[in-house]
Design a protein around this motif. Structure first.
Motif, PDB file in Angstrom:
ATOM      1  N   ASN A 246       0.808  -1.224   0.000  1.00 27.20           N
ATOM      2  CA  ASN A 246       0.000   0.000   0.000  1.00 27.20           C
ATOM      3  C   ASN A 246       0.842   1.276   0.000  1.00 27.20           C
ATOM      4  O   ASN A 246       0.311   2.372   0.078  1.00 27.20           O
ATOM      5  CB  ASN A 246      -0.938   0.004   1.207  1.00 27.20           C
TER       6      ASN A 246
ATOM      7  N   GLU B 278       6.712  -5.382  -9.793  1.00 25.94           N
ATOM      8  CA  GLU B 278       5.353  -5.343  -9.240  1.00 25.94           C
ATOM      9  C   GLU B 278       4.365  -5.425 -10.385  1.00 25.94           C
ATOM     10  O   GLU B 278       4.581  -4.860 -11.449  1.00 25.94           O
ATOM     11  CB  GLU B 278       5.166  -4.037  -8.459  1.00 25.94           C
ATOM     12  N   ASP B 279       3.291  -6.157 -10.157  1.00 24.16           N
ATOM     13  CA  ASP B 279       2.152  -6.124 -11.068  1.00 24.16           C
ATOM     14  C   ASP B 279       0.892  -6.048 -10.227  1.00 24.16           C
ATOM     15  O   ASP B 279       0.963  -5.754  -9.024  1.00 24.16           O
ATOM     16  CB  ASP B 279       2.170  -7.301 -12.065  1.00 24.16           C
ATOM     17  N   GLU B 280      -0.258  -6.298 -10.830  1.00 27.38           N
ATOM     18  CA  GLU B 280      -1.507  -6.135 -10.093  1.00 27.38           C
ATOM     19  C   GLU B 280      -1.721  -7.193  -9.008  1.00 27.38           C
ATOM     20  O   GLU B 280      -2.488  -6.979  -8.077  1.00 27.38           O
ATOM     21  CB  GLU B 280      -2.709  -6.112 -11.055  1.00 27.38           C
ATOM     22  N   ARG B 281      -0.990  -8.318  -9.068  1.00 31.71           N
ATOM     23  CA  ARG B 281      -1.216  -9.413  -8.115  1.00 31.71           C
ATOM     24  C   ARG B 281      -0.051  -9.723  -7.188  1.00 31.71           C
ATOM     25  O   ARG B 281      -0.244 -10.318  -6.133  1.00 31.71           O
ATOM     26  CB  ARG B 281      -1.583 -10.680  -8.889  1.00 31.71           C
ATOM     27  N   TYR B 282       1.174  -9.320  -7.581  1.00 29.76           N
ATOM     28  CA  TYR B 282       2.371  -9.709  -6.832  1.00 29.76           C
ATOM     29  C   TYR B 282       3.355  -8.550  -6.751  1.00 29.76           C
ATOM     30  O   TYR B 282       3.311  -7.630  -7.557  1.00 29.76           O
ATOM     31  CB  TYR B 282       3.064 -10.908  -7.505  1.00 29.76           C
ATOM     32  N   ILE B 283       4.259  -8.674  -5.778  1.00 34.01           N
ATOM     33  CA  ILE B 283       5.318  -7.683  -5.626  1.00 34.01           C
ATOM     34  C   ILE B 283       6.580  -8.406  -5.161  1.00 34.01           C
ATOM     35  O   ILE B 283       6.508  -9.386  -4.417  1.00 34.01           O
ATOM     36  CB  ILE B 283       4.905  -6.567  -4.636  1.00 34.01           C
TER      37      ILE B 283
ATOM     38  N   LYS C 103      -0.169  -9.954  -3.386  1.00 30.85           N
ATOM     39  CA  LYS C 103      -0.758  -8.758  -2.789  1.00 30.85           C
ATOM     40  C   LYS C 103      -1.940  -9.091  -1.882  1.00 30.85           C
ATOM     41  O   LYS C 103      -2.213  -8.367  -0.932  1.00 30.85           O
ATOM     42  CB  LYS C 103      -1.153  -7.762  -3.877  1.00 30.85           C
ATOM     43  N   LYS C 104      -2.591 -10.199  -2.160  1.00 29.68           N
ATOM     44  CA  LYS C 104      -3.678 -10.648  -1.291  1.00 29.68           C
ATOM     45  C   LYS C 104      -3.051 -11.220  -0.025  1.00 29.68           C
ATOM     46  O   LYS C 104      -2.227 -12.131  -0.082  1.00 29.68           O
ATOM     47  CB  LYS C 104      -4.522 -11.703  -1.999  1.00 29.68           C
TER      48      LYS C 104
ATOM     49  N   THR D 290      -3.521 -18.352  -7.634  1.00 28.98           N
ATOM     50  CA  THR D 290      -2.591 -17.393  -7.032  1.00 28.98           C
ATOM     51  C   THR D 290      -1.249 -18.059  -6.748  1.00 28.98           C
ATOM     52  O   THR D 290      -0.195 -17.469  -6.983  1.00 28.98           O
ATOM     53  CB  THR D 290      -3.193 -16.796  -5.745  1.00 28.98           C
TER      54      THR D 290
END
Length: 130
Positions: free
Chosen positions: A10, A20-25, A43-44, A56
């Protein structure tokens, strides 16, 4: 309460982000075992890796592979080791650790304490190969 990794995701806490992408970092561990030690995180926020859904988990591994290949090119090492321990932060994460000897993946030994500049340099080296 959000995990420290969620706070990094965040952008509440700074990190040396590799990819980084929309699901992982992926970001550098600030107290690494060796230079280039990187954490890969979905990220979840889910505590235990085998509690995340199959899609995932598969995506996490593919994302980690991309980062590991860049680490291997950027940091002189024989292999990039992978460890999932999950006791220190209740948010699924993989450790990608450049290895030249087995002891490079020994989490009981003293960690390094790199300067901010050393972390910046390591992150830049790795990102060049993505």
């Amino acid at each position: 309460m959000a995990s420290i990794f969620t706070r990094i995701i965040n952008k509440e806490i700074p990190a040396h982000i590799i990819l980084e992408d929309e699901r992982y970092i992926a970001f550098l561990d600030i107290n690494p075992l060796v230079v280039g030690h990187t954490l890969v995180v979905p990220k979840k926020e889910v505590d235990f890796i085998f509690d995340i859904d199959d899609e995932t988990l598969a995506g996490l591994n593919v994302f980690a592979k991309k980062v590991a290949l860049a680490i291997k090119k950027a940091i002189p090492c024989k292999r990039v080791g992978v460890a999932v321990i999950g006791l220190e932060v209740p948010h699924t994460h993989m450790h990608l650790v450049p290895m030249n000897v087995m002891d490079d993946l020994n989490f009981t030994r003293a960690k390094l304490n790199p300067s901010k500049e050393e972390l910046v340099q390591a992150a830049e080296k790795i990102r060049k190969f993505l």
